[in-house]
Design a protein around this motif. Structure first.
Motif, PDB file in Angstrom:
ATOM      1  N   LEU A  41       0.758  -1.124  -0.227  1.00 17.91           N
ATOM      2  CA  LEU A  41      -0.153   0.445  -0.081  1.00 17.91           C
ATOM      3  C   LEU A  41       1.088   1.770  -0.003  1.00 17.91           C
ATOM      4  CD1 LEU A  41      -2.913   1.383   0.199  1.00 17.91           C
ATOM      5  CD2 LEU A  41      -1.881   1.169   2.266  1.00 17.91           C
ATOM      6  N   GLN A  42       0.577   1.784  -1.011  1.00 19.07           N
ATOM      7  CA  GLN A  42       1.413   3.796  -0.820  1.00 19.07           C
ATOM      8  C   GLN A  42       0.566   4.574   0.182  1.00 19.07           C
ATOM      9  OE1 GLN A  42       2.639   4.228  -4.828  1.00 19.07           O
ATOM     10  NE2 GLN A  42       3.285   6.386  -3.873  1.00 19.07           N
ATOM     11  N   ILE A  43       0.695   5.490   0.451  1.00 23.65           N
ATOM     12  CA  ILE A  43       0.337   6.600   0.801  1.00 23.65           C
ATOM     13  C   ILE A  43       0.972   7.754   0.296  1.00 23.65           C
ATOM     14  CG2 ILE A  43      -1.248   7.893   2.802  1.00 23.65           C
ATOM     15  CD1 ILE A  43      -2.108   5.614   3.837  1.00 23.65           C
ATOM     16  N   GLY A  44       1.074   8.867  -0.100  1.00 23.22           N
ATOM     17  CA  GLY A  44       2.044   9.614  -0.813  1.00 23.22           C
ATOM     18  C   GLY A  44       3.918   8.877  -0.998  1.00 23.22           C
ATOM     19  N   ALA A  45       4.364   8.944  -0.184  1.00 23.48           N
ATOM     20  CA  ALA A  45       5.665   8.660  -0.380  1.00 23.48           C
ATOM     21  C   ALA A  45       5.839   7.469   0.357  1.00 23.48           C
ATOM     22  CB  ALA A  45       7.323   9.726   0.052  1.00 23.48           C
ATOM     23  N   ASP A  46       4.839   7.097   1.353  1.00 22.13           N
ATOM     24  CA  ASP A  46       5.414   5.994   2.062  1.00 22.13           C
ATOM     25  C   ASP A  46       4.633   4.527   2.024  1.00 22.13           C
ATOM     26  OD1 ASP A  46       5.606   7.404   5.226  1.00 22.13           O
ATOM     27  OD2 ASP A  46       4.247   8.578   4.574  1.00 22.13           O
ATOM     28  N   VAL A  47       5.541   3.822   2.084  1.00 25.38           N
ATOM     29  CA  VAL A  47       4.699   2.387   1.888  1.00 25.38           C
ATOM     30  C   VAL A  47       5.065   1.057   2.331  1.00 25.38           C
ATOM     31  CG1 VAL A  47       5.997   0.564  -0.269  1.00 25.38           C
ATOM     32  CG2 VAL A  47       6.342   3.100  -0.133  1.00 25.38           C
ATOM     33  N   PHE A  48       3.888   0.401   2.730  1.00 27.33           N
ATOM     34  CA  PHE A  48       3.246  -0.193   3.869  1.00 27.33           C
ATOM     35  C   PHE A  48       3.417  -1.653   2.835  1.00 27.33           C
ATOM     36  CE2 PHE A  48       1.411   4.040   4.364  1.00 27.33           C
ATOM     37  CZ  PHE A  48       2.126   4.122   6.188  1.00 27.33           C
ATOM     38  N   CYS A  49       4.731  -2.239   3.254  1.00 23.57           N
ATOM     39  CA  CYS A  49       4.552  -3.817   3.067  1.00 23.57           C
ATOM     40  C   CYS A  49       3.625  -4.819   4.064  1.00 23.57           C
ATOM     41  CB  CYS A  49       5.979  -3.942   2.816  1.00 23.57           C
ATOM     42  SG  CYS A  49       7.139  -3.148   1.758  1.00 23.57           S
ATOM     43  N   ASP A  50       2.894  -5.907   3.927  1.00 22.16           N
ATOM     44  CA  ASP A  50       2.815  -7.065   4.359  1.00 22.16           C
ATOM     45  C   ASP A  50       1.394  -6.279   4.800  1.00 22.16           C
ATOM     46  OD1 ASP A  50       2.127  -9.010   6.793  1.00 22.16           O
ATOM     47  OD2 ASP A  50       3.817 -10.096   5.910  1.00 22.16           O
ATOM     48  N   SER A  51       0.357  -7.525   4.485  1.00 22.02           N
ATOM     49  CA  SER A  51      -1.547  -7.657   4.491  1.00 22.02           C
ATOM     50  C   SER A  51      -1.702  -7.496   5.932  1.00 22.02           C
ATOM     51  CB  SER A  51      -2.116  -8.126   3.917  1.00 22.02           C
ATOM     52  OG  SER A  51      -1.501 -10.086   4.242  1.00 22.02           O
ATOM     53  N   ALA A  52      -1.099  -7.786   6.701  1.00 19.51           N
ATOM     54  CA  ALA A  52      -0.772  -7.377   7.889  1.00 19.51           C
ATOM     55  C   ALA A  52      -1.337  -5.828   8.903  1.00 19.51           C
ATOM     56  CB  ALA A  52       0.109  -7.963   8.852  1.00 19.51           C
ATOM     57  N   SER A 100       6.765  13.213  -5.639  1.00 19.90           N
ATOM     58  CA  SER A 100       5.991  14.526  -5.499  1.00 19.90           C
ATOM     59  C   SER A 100       5.843  14.956  -4.096  1.00 19.90           C
ATOM     60  CB  SER A 100       4.904  14.752  -6.377  1.00 19.90           C
ATOM     61  OG  SER A 100       4.498  14.215  -6.724  1.00 19.90           O
ATOM     62  N   SER A 101       5.701  13.635  -3.368  1.00 22.55           N
ATOM     63  CA  SER A 101       5.898  14.461  -1.693  1.00 22.55           C
ATOM     64  C   SER A 101       6.641  14.493  -0.883  1.00 22.55           C
ATOM     65  CB  SER A 101       4.783  12.383  -1.634  1.00 22.55           C
ATOM     66  OG  SER A 101       3.760  11.928  -2.141  1.00 22.55           O
ATOM     67  N   THR A 102       6.238  15.378  -0.011  1.00 23.31           N
ATOM     68  CA  THR A 102       6.592  16.251   1.075  1.00 23.31           C
ATOM     69  C   THR A 102       6.874  15.098   2.709  1.00 23.31           C
ATOM     70  OG1 THR A 102       5.530  18.052   0.780  1.00 23.31           O
ATOM     71  CG2 THR A 102       7.306  18.094  -0.323  1.00 23.31           C
ATOM     72  N   ALA A 103       5.550  14.134   2.702  1.00 22.60           N
ATOM     73  CA  ALA A 103       5.318  14.447   4.041  1.00 22.60           C
ATOM     74  C   ALA A 103       4.872  13.213   4.261  1.00 22.60           C
ATOM     75  CB  ALA A 103       3.877  15.839   4.296  1.00 22.60           C
ATOM     76  N   PHE A 104       5.606  13.153   5.670  1.00 25.04           N
ATOM     77  CA  PHE A 104       5.198  10.994   6.028  1.00 25.04           C
ATOM     78  C   PHE A 104       4.636  10.828   7.059  1.00 25.04           C
ATOM     79  CE2 PHE A 104       9.774  11.507   3.154  1.00 25.04           C
ATOM     80  CZ  PHE A 104       9.569  10.742   3.167  1.00 25.04           C
ATOM     81  N   ALA A 105       4.497   9.442   6.905  1.00 24.57           N
ATOM     82  CA  ALA A 105       3.851   9.536   8.358  1.00 24.57           C
ATOM     83  C   ALA A 105       4.409   9.664   9.756  1.00 24.57           C
ATOM     84  CB  ALA A 105       3.205   7.429   8.210  1.00 24.57           C
ATOM     85  N   SER A 106       4.119  10.126  10.849  1.00 25.82           N
ATOM     86  CA  SER A 106       4.320  10.291  11.807  1.00 25.82           C
ATOM     87  C   SER A 106       5.264   8.987  12.307  1.00 25.82           C
ATOM     88  CB  SER A 106       3.947  10.849  13.205  1.00 25.82           C
ATOM     89  OG  SER A 106       5.036  11.164  13.822  1.00 25.82           O
ATOM     90  N   GLU A 108      16.169   7.191  -7.181  1.00 30.27           N
ATOM     91  CA  GLU A 108      16.422   7.629  -8.658  1.00 30.27           C
ATOM     92  C   GLU A 108      15.055   8.454  -9.012  1.00 30.27           C
ATOM     93  OE1 GLU A 108      18.337   4.589 -11.817  1.00 30.27           O
ATOM     94  OE2 GLU A 108      19.687   6.349 -10.779  1.00 30.27           O
ATOM     95  N   ARG A 109      14.169   7.228  -8.455  1.00 30.28           N
ATOM     96  CA  ARG A 109      12.655   6.967  -9.448  1.00 30.28           C
ATOM     97  C   ARG A 109      11.437   7.643  -8.330  1.00 30.28           C
ATOM     98  NH1 ARG A 109      11.448   1.998 -12.236  1.00 30.28           N
ATOM     99  NH2 ARG A 109      10.102   3.410 -13.599  1.00 30.28           N
ATOM    100  N   ALA A 110      11.433   6.950  -7.818  1.00 25.86           N
ATOM    101  CA  ALA A 110      10.828   7.346  -6.775  1.00 25.86           C
ATOM    102  C   ALA A 110      11.015   8.473  -5.898  1.00 25.86           C
ATOM    103  CB  ALA A 110      10.107   5.997  -5.889  1.00 25.86           C
ATOM    104  N   GLY A 111      12.147   8.990  -5.937  1.00 21.01           N
ATOM    105  CA  GLY A 111      12.245   9.926  -4.889  1.00 21.01           C
ATOM    106  C   GLY A 111      12.414   9.203  -3.250  1.00 21.01           C
ATOM    107  N   ARG A 112      12.351  10.664  -2.348  1.00 18.19           N
ATOM    108  CA  ARG A 112      12.647   9.973  -0.799  1.00 18.19           C
ATOM    109  C   ARG A 112      11.075   9.280  -0.500  1.00 18.19           C
ATOM    110  NH1 ARG A 112      13.087  13.032   4.576  1.00 18.19           N
ATOM    111  NH2 ARG A 112      12.133  14.494   3.648  1.00 18.19           N
ATOM    112  N   VAL A 113      11.904   7.648  -0.136  1.00 19.00           N
ATOM    113  CA  VAL A 113      10.594   6.913   0.783  1.00 19.00           C
ATOM    114  C   VAL A 113      10.723   6.426   1.635  1.00 19.00           C
ATOM    115  CG1 VAL A 113       9.394   6.463  -1.858  1.00 19.00           C
ATOM    116  CG2 VAL A 113      11.462   4.973  -1.191  1.00 19.00           C
ATOM    117  N   ARG A 114       9.711   6.024   2.696  1.00 20.81           N
ATOM    118  CA  ARG A 114       9.950   5.424   3.538  1.00 20.81           C
ATOM    119  C   ARG A 114       9.681   4.455   3.691  1.00 20.81           C
ATOM    120  NH1 ARG A 114       9.361   9.920   8.748  1.00 20.81           N
ATOM    121  NH2 ARG A 114      11.389  11.242   8.117  1.00 20.81           N
ATOM    122  N   VAL A 115       9.654   3.028   4.235  1.00 21.65           N
ATOM    123  CA  VAL A 115       8.873   1.942   3.396  1.00 21.65           C
ATOM    124  C   VAL A 115       8.751   1.088   5.192  1.00 21.65           C
ATOM    125  CG1 VAL A 115       9.483  -0.689   2.605  1.00 21.65           C
ATOM    126  CG2 VAL A 115      10.680   1.438   1.294  1.00 21.65           C
TER     127      VAL A 115
END
Length: 309
Positions: free
Chosen positions: A56-67, A236-242, A288-295
């Motif tokens: 699941l992706q919300i902005g530049a936050d990427v959440f792995c695993d269905s749980a 293009s996202s600049t904010a992340f989940a806390s 280089e393609r997705a920018g700064r992301v948090r997984v």
């Protein structure tokens, strides 16, 4: 508020688990169809190497695993509750069992009795060979029971579900649905797609009636999105989940670490540790393609290792 972007494909059982949650909560979401097998360059750009489906992706936050995805969706839309107090902590135990033991006999058995041939009808022999090699690499080290063993294992576990429903309850733990229902339903959904499983499922009429209730949740309101559009959302996202790194958990904030699943698809993802609790681990990485992301990864079922310099 950023869109909910689910990277999935139609035949993925764990994607179906999440789609049922979308339906239960009547959520609108964007559907990015990912490849069924490697290579997955757009997936890797977002996850850093995690190749399992869905995420699941919300902005530049990427959440792995269905749980973890299910917990995120429940925070996003708290009503109706996916983890109702009335269902007791047993709901978490059943989810863990359904995502592992039930899944690992139901899915291989459905494929062994013809589900794979049906799903891949029309594909070339070269594609089938590549798919088999991809799944072998994904599950390296796992025992591969034959159809007779898987059939026996499945019958035992379906009897457990049938017994839970013996008092006429509509859902596994009572009058309201919970995480246990969608977790178990994904395997029944997959079994129903294999025509040769019909006689087996017919032996469990309460399970069939229960599945009808769960399947009625639907899938919410999906609209298609391309993977290129999803990459642009992240870039293009600049904010992340806390998030924060909690003390006394064995790792320091900012440490260079890898996170990898401990059961299958154990491709390590590397980044700077920016979040850690008993429930979740979060790394930050640059692409280089997705920018700064948090997984984000669930803590249960994953291991964290410091990167040795």
């Amino acid at each position: 508020m950023d869109d909910l972007i689910l990277h999935q494909y139609e035949a993925s059982p764990f994607s179906e688990k999440v789609r049922l949650v979308m339906g239960m909560k009547s959520l609108a979401w964007r559907a990015v169809t990912v490849p069924m097998m490697m290579p997955k360059p757009d997936v890797v750009a977002l996850t850093g190497g995690y190749r399992r489906t869905p995420f699941l992706q919300i902005g530049a936050d990427v959440f792995c695993d269905s749980a973890l995805i299910c917990r995120v969706l429940d925070r996003h839309a708290p009503a109706p509750a996916l983890y109702p107090a009335a269902a007791s902590p047993l709901q978490h135990v059943i989810e863990s069992w359904a995502d592992s033991s039930l899944f690992w006999c139901a899915i291989p058995l459905a494929m062994q009795v013809g589900g794979l041939a049906q799903r891949m009808a029309g594909e070339s022999p070269e594609f089938m060979k590549a798919f088999a090699a991809d799944r072998a690499a994904l599950t390296v080290g796992r025992a591969r029971p034959g159809p007779a063993d898987n059939a026996a294992h499945l019958a035992t576990q379906l009897r457990w579900l049938e017994s839970l429903l013996a008092d006429g309850r509509p859902f596994l733990l009572g009058p309201v649905p919970c995480i246990a229902d969608v977790a178990a339903a994904q395997s029944v959904w997959h079994l129903r797609r294999a025509p040769l499983m019909a006689d087996t499922l017919a032996q469990f009429p309460r399970v069939a009636a229960w599945y009808t209730h769960v399947n009625a949740f639907g899938q919410g309101r999906p609209t298609p999105m391309s993977s290129a559009e999803a990459l642009e959302v992240a870039r293009s996202s600049t904010a992340f989940a806390s998030v924060r790194v909690e003390p006394d958990l064995g790792f320091e904030e900012g440490a260079r670490v890898t996170v990898a699943a401990t059961d299958y698809g154990s491709d390590p993802c590397e980044g700077a540790l920016v979040g850690l609790s008993l429930d979740e681990a979060v790394i930050e990485r640059e692409d280089e393609r997705a920018g700064r992301v948090r997984v984000h990864f669930p803590r249960l079922g994953y291991q964290i290792k410091n990167v040795k310099h």
